[in-house]
Structures are given as structure tokens and as C-alpha cells.
Design an enzyme around this catalytic site. Structure first.
Site, PDB file in Angstrom:
ATOM      1  N   SER A  64      27.672 -36.369  -0.703  1.00 61.32           N
ATOM      2  CA  SER A  64      28.660 -35.295  -0.854  1.00 61.32           C
ATOM      3  C   SER A  64      28.107 -33.911  -0.528  1.00 61.32           C
ATOM      4  CB  SER A  64      29.234 -35.292  -2.271  1.00 61.32           C
ATOM      5  OG  SER A  64      28.260 -34.900  -3.216  1.00 61.32           O
ATOM      6  N   LYS A 133      27.158 -29.645  -6.887  1.00 61.60           N
ATOM      7  CA  LYS A 133      28.098 -29.065  -5.920  1.00 61.60           C
ATOM      8  C   LYS A 133      27.711 -27.602  -5.681  1.00 61.60           C
ATOM      9  CE  LYS A 133      30.564 -32.876  -6.148  1.00 61.60           C
ATOM     10  NZ  LYS A 133      30.508 -33.864  -5.031  1.00 61.60           N
TER      11      LYS A 133
END
Length: 233
Positions: A64, A133
Site C-alpha cells: 500500500s 500511511k
């Protein structure tokens, strides 16, 4: 007679020395053992302090955050003074699952290296309950996706995001228009087409926002594999 007496005295002296050595040797061993235990305790306390307040190791389980971070990268995270004033847009942060983000995510058995790092206090058995993230929206920001060029705008200004994995523009096939709460963050992965981030969790209890109190720290260094060693950010 004097010569014999001398030999007798020497023998007695050797016997006395041997007895004395036999009595002292266990005391030296116990002292050595005590010192080793003290060193171990101090090392464990230092490791706990470092892990809790300074730096911690995490493993990257998915793609990701490509191409910034690769699958199986091991990173170090700075835990010092994480609060609203120390977080910036663009920082890569590790945070605890705000609730529902990791439901159904498969778990993995820790490797020998991970077990050693856990014993050393640089990682923990709950590392699988964390995500990594990039911060896109800070508290109070108005974040909108996307303009004709696929850019996200924050407070009306399009973001220049050279870290996005190409060809991942437009940044999201799912438009959004959000106001970030005062105590939270809006986060996204660099691999926008393969990241279950704030966009994918708007229906979760936290509506896709990450409470700042759930942030563990900021990623600052890739330490493994050797070919990937570098500073982050």
C-alpha cells in the site's frame, strides 16, 4: 630437623591455600552471577524505555505504500513527542487500527528476526494491529478529491505528490470531500490503487479519520533489507 620442619610447614601452607581457594571460588562465582543479572535487568529496562518512548521497529506487510516502502521492508519509527504540533502533511506515520480497518486481515507468524526484535524491546507482539500511511489532511483541513489532473486539494490548494506510485492518477476513483476533525488526521497510501486507507473506511466508526492519540510515531529509516537502507522523508 630444621629441614624437615620447613617441608612440613610448606605442605601445610599449600593445604591452607587450597582450602582458602575452595572457599573463595563460590563467592566469586556468585558475585559474577549477580553482576550478569544486574546487566540483564538494566538492558531490559533500557530496551523497554527505548521501545516505549524513543524508537520502535515495524514490518511492512503489504504494497500500500509502494514505491516509497516495499513489501517486507523493516522500518524504524520515531515515537518522541507525537502530537498535533509535531505532525506535518506528508509525514509517513504508523498508527493503531482506529477500529474496523483491519477486520479480516490475515495474521502472520513472526520470523526469528522479529522475535529477536521483540525480545530486545524494539518491536511488539501487537505490531500486526498497526497500519502505515501518509498524512494528507491535518486537523481542520478541507480535503477534496479530485481535480481534472487527478490532484487532491487541501484548503483549495492542489497537492504536488511526487511519491504517488505511477500510473496511479487519478489519485482515487472514489471522490471525497471531507473536513478533518480537530483531533484527527486524513491518511492515504502512496499506492493509491491498492491502499485501504481513509477513503476506504468512511463507513467505519471513525468515518475514515485517524485520531492523533492513535499515532505511534513517524517513520524515519528503512533498516532492512540491506539494499533498501535509507532515510524516509
Amino acid at each position: 630437623m630444621n629441614l624437615r620442619a620447613t617441608h612440613t610447614d610448606d605442605a601445610s601452607e599449600h593445604v591452607s591455600t587450597a582450602v582458602l581457594d575452595a572457599a573463595i571460588r563460590p563467592r566469586y562465582f556468585l558475585t559474577f552471577l549477580r553482576d550478569i543479572l544486574i546487566i540483564i535487568v538494566i538492558a531490559l529496562l533500557v530496551s523497554w524505555f527505548v521501545k516505549t518512548y524513543v524508537v520502535r521497529s515495524f514490518f511492512i506487510p503489504s504494497g500500500s505504500m509502494q514505491n516509497t516502502l516495499q513489501v517486507h521492508d523493516r522500518i524504524l519509527v520515531n515515537e518522541i513527542a507525537i502530537n498535533r504540533s509535531t505532525l506535518n502533511r506528508g509525514d509517513i506515520v504508523v498508527f493503531q487500527d482506529p477500529g474496523g480497518w483491519l477486520d479480516g486481515a490475515p495474521g502472520t507468524e513472526p520470523t526469528l528476526i522479529e522475535q529477536a526484535l521483540e525480545v530486545a524491546g524494539l518491536t511488539a507482539s501487537d505490531s500486526g494491529n498497526h497500519l502505515i500511511k501518509r498524512i494528507i489532511g491535518l486537523p481542520g483541513d478541507h480535503v477534496v478529491c479530485c481535480n481534472d489532473l487527478g490532484q487532491i486539494a487541501v484548503n483549495g490548494t492542489p497537492l504536488d505528490e511526487p511519491y504517488i506510485r505511477e500510473p496511479d492518477r487519478p489519485s482515487s476513483s472514489q471522490p471525497f470531500d471531507v473536513e478533518v476533525p480537530e483531533d484527527s488526521l486524513w491518511v492515504m497510501g502512496d499506492n493509491r490503487n491498492s491502499s485501504s486507507d481513509s477513503r476506504a473506511n468512511v463507513s467505519s466508526p471513525g468515518k475514515g479519520f485517524v485520531p492523533i492519540q492513535d499515532v505511534v510515531g513517524k517513520a524515519f529509516l528503512v533498516v532492512w533489507p540491506i539494499a533498501h537502507i535509507r532515510l524516509i522523508g
